[in-house]
Design a protein around this motif. Structure first.
Motif, mmCIF file in Angstrom:
data_model
loop_
_atom_site.group_PDB
_atom_site.id
_atom_site.type_symbol
_atom_site.label_atom_id
_atom_site.label_comp_id
_atom_site.label_asym_id
_atom_site.label_seq_id
_atom_site.Cartn_x
_atom_site.Cartn_y
_atom_site.Cartn_z
ATOM 1 N N PRO A 23 0.805 -1.230 0.000
ATOM 2 C CA PRO A 23 0.000 0.000 0.000
ATOM 3 C C PRO A 23 0.835 1.276 0.000
ATOM 4 O O PRO A 23 0.404 2.305 -0.523
ATOM 5 C CB PRO A 23 -0.827 -0.122 1.290
ATOM 6 N N HIS A 24 2.037 1.210 0.569
ATOM 7 C CA HIS A 24 2.885 2.408 0.627
ATOM 8 C C HIS A 24 3.326 2.845 -0.768
ATOM 9 O O HIS A 24 3.485 4.042 -1.017
ATOM 10 C CB HIS A 24 4.111 2.165 1.517
ATOM 11 N N ARG A 25 3.509 1.904 -1.703
ATOM 12 C CA ARG A 25 3.881 2.287 -3.072
ATOM 13 C C ARG A 25 2.706 2.977 -3.759
ATOM 14 O O ARG A 25 2.888 3.938 -4.525
ATOM 15 C CB ARG A 25 4.309 1.052 -3.873
ATOM 16 N N LYS A 26 1.488 2.489 -3.500
ATOM 17 C CA LYS A 26 0.298 3.120 -4.065
ATOM 18 C C LYS A 26 0.135 4.537 -3.515
ATOM 19 O O LYS A 26 -0.182 5.480 -4.254
ATOM 20 C CB LYS A 26 -0.933 2.288 -3.744
ATOM 21 N N ARG A 27 0.372 4.710 -2.210
ATOM 22 C CA ARG A 27 0.255 6.033 -1.599
ATOM 23 C C ARG A 27 1.284 6.995 -2.180
ATOM 24 O O ARG A 27 0.975 8.161 -2.455
ATOM 25 C CB ARG A 27 0.445 5.912 -0.090
ATOM 26 N N LEU A 28 2.511 6.523 -2.402
ATOM 27 C CA LEU A 28 3.539 7.360 -2.999
ATOM 28 C C LEU A 28 3.116 7.823 -4.386
ATOM 29 O O LEU A 28 3.302 8.990 -4.763
ATOM 30 C CB LEU A 28 4.859 6.588 -3.074
ATOM 31 N N GLY A 29 2.521 6.915 -5.163
ATOM 32 C CA GLY A 29 2.038 7.287 -6.487
ATOM 33 C C GLY A 29 0.930 8.323 -6.433
ATOM 34 O O GLY A 29 0.883 9.235 -7.269
ATOM 35 N N GLN A 30 0.045 8.218 -5.449
ATOM 36 C CA GLN A 30 -1.034 9.202 -5.298
ATOM 37 C C GLN A 30 -0.485 10.583 -4.982
ATOM 38 O O GLN A 30 -0.924 11.592 -5.546
ATOM 39 C CB GLN A 30 -1.991 8.754 -4.189
ATOM 40 N N ALA A 147 10.849 10.596 -2.820
ATOM 41 C CA ALA A 147 11.127 9.396 -3.607
ATOM 42 C C ALA A 147 12.257 8.568 -3.015
ATOM 43 O O ALA A 147 13.263 9.119 -2.544
ATOM 44 C CB ALA A 147 11.477 9.782 -5.039
ATOM 45 N N PRO A 148 12.165 7.224 -3.059
ATOM 46 C CA PRO A 148 13.327 6.376 -2.800
ATOM 47 C C PRO A 148 14.385 6.613 -3.877
ATOM 48 O O PRO A 148 14.035 6.895 -5.033
ATOM 49 C CB PRO A 148 12.759 4.953 -2.902
ATOM 50 N N TYR A 149 15.651 6.494 -3.506
ATOM 51 C CA TYR A 149 16.701 6.838 -4.473
ATOM 52 C C TYR A 149 16.640 5.963 -5.712
ATOM 53 O O TYR A 149 16.986 6.390 -6.811
ATOM 54 C CB TYR A 149 18.085 6.750 -3.823
ATOM 55 N N GLU A 150 16.157 4.690 -5.559
ATOM 56 C CA GLU A 150 16.146 3.782 -6.703
ATOM 57 C C GLU A 150 15.230 4.254 -7.821
ATOM 58 O O GLU A 150 15.467 3.935 -8.993
ATOM 59 C CB GLU A 150 15.697 2.371 -6.266
ATOM 60 N N GLN A 223 9.258 12.888 14.683
ATOM 61 C CA GLN A 223 8.161 11.924 14.739
ATOM 62 C C GLN A 223 7.183 12.122 13.587
ATOM 63 O O GLN A 223 6.647 11.161 13.030
ATOM 64 C CB GLN A 223 7.445 12.032 16.091
ATOM 65 N N GLU A 224 6.924 13.382 13.225
ATOM 66 C CA GLU A 224 6.059 13.642 12.071
ATOM 67 C C GLU A 224 6.689 13.084 10.792
ATOM 68 O O GLU A 224 5.999 12.518 9.939
ATOM 69 C CB GLU A 224 5.825 15.140 11.923
ATOM 70 N N ALA A 225 7.994 13.267 10.666
ATOM 71 C CA ALA A 225 8.687 12.762 9.477
ATOM 72 C C ALA A 225 8.603 11.245 9.396
ATOM 73 O O ALA A 225 8.363 10.675 8.328
ATOM 74 C CB ALA A 225 10.146 13.212 9.492
ATOM 75 N N LEU A 226 8.800 10.572 10.541
ATOM 76 C CA LEU A 226 8.719 9.114 10.549
ATOM 77 C C LEU A 226 7.304 8.651 10.201
ATOM 78 O O LEU A 226 7.131 7.681 9.451
ATOM 79 C CB LEU A 226 9.123 8.571 11.915
ATOM 80 N N ILE A 232 4.704 5.814 3.051
ATOM 81 C CA ILE A 232 5.205 5.700 1.675
ATOM 82 C C ILE A 232 6.417 4.774 1.562
ATOM 83 O O ILE A 232 7.052 4.698 0.515
ATOM 84 C CB ILE A 232 5.561 7.094 1.105
ATOM 85 N N ARG A 233 6.755 4.061 2.641
ATOM 86 C CA ARG A 233 7.825 3.068 2.664
ATOM 87 C C ARG A 233 7.388 1.889 3.518
ATOM 88 O O ARG A 233 6.483 1.997 4.341
ATOM 89 C CB ARG A 233 9.125 3.637 3.268
ATOM 90 N N SER A 234 8.086 0.763 3.386
ATOM 91 C CA SER A 234 7.928 -0.319 4.353
ATOM 92 C C SER A 234 8.480 0.147 5.698
ATOM 93 O O SER A 234 9.327 1.048 5.749
ATOM 94 C CB SER A 234 8.677 -1.560 3.882
ATOM 95 N N PRO A 235 8.031 -0.427 6.820
ATOM 96 C CA PRO A 235 8.523 0.028 8.134
ATOM 97 C C PRO A 235 10.040 -0.032 8.270
ATOM 98 O O PRO A 235 10.660 0.899 8.790
ATOM 99 C CB PRO A 235 7.826 -0.928 9.112
#
Length: 488
Positions: A23-30, A147-150, A223-226, A232-235
């Protein structure tokens, strides 16, 4: 030291956990989709003048010089918006700044639609320019920091793709409205009014989007950043990136000056000059002269006005196709290689357009079609190899502590170059014709190639934190200029 560098000065480090689906990849795309409505507006508002200018000239009684003023007023406004929004986003946040830009997009569009005279039109275009310049600065940074660097190149590059989609939309809207209702007065007002729709979507969409986690960390809001990274990432990846960014940020708070004071570091000054050079070189290809005055160029080439409106869609289509291809190349081809190929191809196209205009005089039935083909080839080369690569590099080469400020300065210079081209392009074509104009662009292209080859470092395949460390110390010019990064 960045966690993703596997070897530096004999010290081995542990790479970040790999990207995973979920779901985090879908959220990043949104998030990326909503933010890039700023790019869509950038493209539409800069491209719509291409078809709106001729009927606007008749209605408002514009002269060739005031045509240039109407066109370039947005661009000078964009220069101010770029430098102002960069600093504002550093202090106020990327998300809040984009919300403000959405309000400016809507306000400027309405001012232009209801402009009763030249003066109000220029004011509305300046307001739009502030929004366009701000979007050109803040949206790429927002995307790069999320974005993740990859996949940073392809994600940040979506904004440039949306810009050319916006320009294509403007060309299509212009062609439809101009050919169906061109005989009615005020048709250009309808063309300009369409921009209100994506401006509204950008505002309400960004209300539901998160702030940049890297900006939150830079302000001590860990904490907000985390919490944002966890969406938008895996834990595991979120916690690892968090530690990496926080470590570098804590070091910089103790040692690094901000904004103008940072330029005392010769390597920071050098990377800023590289950013300025990239932006100005991109504009000196003349790409936006085609986007703003494409109809006029095609009329001069031999098409009539309505046919030129339709033919003008072709460069818009190839720009979108080129942008899609460019996104697919971002993670596979080095940035420097892409830029060198792009400037080589555009420079060849410049000289060929000049030669064709010289060899095929006005009245030759082949002239308009040959020049149209070469213009399409030029735009395709530009969008495939240059535009996305330039915008991605500008979003990733600057250290976090001056990122908004530095990209603002770079894009300010980009827009100033763009504005002067927009202001004087009609005069230049009138003075030396298509032939002399494109030969001049060709000479500037050769100079750009020399600059890219000698000054621009490689950035692909590395985290923003790894790039930041190398930029700050100057190692990026020694170690990574010609190095091909390992595949992520």
């Amino acid at each position: 030291m960045s966690a993703i560098q596997s070897q530096r000065d004999g010290v081995h480090t542990t790479p970040l956990p790999p990207l995973t689906d979920g779901p985090h990849r879908k959220r990043l795309g949104q998030v990326a989709l909503i933010a890039t409505f700023g790019g869509l507006l950038f493209g539409y508002d800069t491209g719509v003048i291409n078809g709106a200018l001729r009927p606007m000239t008749a209605d408002l009684g514009l002269t060739p010089f005031t045509e240039g003023v109407v066109t370039s007023s947005l661009l000078f406004g964009a220069a101010a918006g770029a430098v102002g929004s960069g600093k504002l986003s550093d202090n106020w946040g990327r998300r809040k700044t984009i919300l403000l830009l959405a309000v400016l997009f809507l306000t400027g569009a309405l001012a232009c639609v209801f402009a009763p005279n030249f003066e109000v039109m220029v004011l509305g275009r300046i307001i739009l320019g502030l929004a366009v310049g701000g979007a050109s600065t803040v949206v790429p940074v927002f995307l790069a920091e999320l974005a993740p660097y990859e996949i940073r190149g392809s994600l940040a590059g979506r904004n440039e793709l949306m810009i050319v989609i916006g320009q294509l939309a403007a060309f299509v809207v212009n062609a439809i409205i101009g050919n169906l209702w061109g005989e009615f007065g005020g048709v250009w007002r309808v063309m300009l009014a369409v921009a209100a729709l994506p401006a509204t979507a950008l505002f309400f969409g960004m209300l539901r989007m998160p702030e940049s986690p890297r900006w939150l960390i830079s302000k001590g809001r860990v904490q907000e950043a985390l919490a944002v990274l966890m969406t938008i990432r895996s834990p595991e990846r979120a916690e690892a990136e968090m530690a990496d960014v926080k470590h570098l940020t804590d070091e910089e708070k103790e040692t690094m000056p901000t904004t103008w004071g940072a330029l005392r570091n010769k390597w920071i000054l050098r990377i800023l000059l590289v950013g300025i050079g990239l932006g100005v070189a991109q504009q000196l290809t003349g790409i936006n002269s085609i986007m703003y005055y494409g109809q006029s160029v095609l009329v001069e080439a031999g098409f009539d006005s309505n046919a030129a409106l339709i033919a003008n869609i072709a460069p818009g289509v190839i720009a979108v196709v080129g942008g899609i291809i460019a996104l697919s190349m971002m993670q596979r081809v080095n940035r420097r290689t892409t830029l060198l190929i792009g400037f080589t191809l555009t420079t060849i196209c410049h000289f060929l357009i000049g030669i064709a205009s010289l060899a095929l005089p006005v009245g030759n039935p082949m002239r308009p079609f040959v020049i149209l083909f070469l213009v399409v080839a030029f735009v395709g080369s530009m969008q495939t190899f240059l535009n996305i690569a330039v915008w991605v590099m500008l979003s990733e080469i600057f250290p976090l502590y001056i990122r908004g400020f530095a990209i603002g300065i770079s894009i300010f210079c980009l827009w100033i170059a763009n504005a002067f081209l927009g202001l004087f392009f009609p005069t230049l074509v009138a003075a030396v014709g298509i032939t002399g104009t494109f030969f001049l662009f060709g000479v500037l292209g050769i100079l750009a190639l020399v600059f890219i080859y000698t000054q621009v470092p490689e950035t692909r395949g590395r985290t923003l934190e790894a790039l930041e460390e190398d930029v700050t110390t100057g190692a990026i010019y020694v170690v990574h200029k010609n190095q091909t990064p390992a595949a992520p």
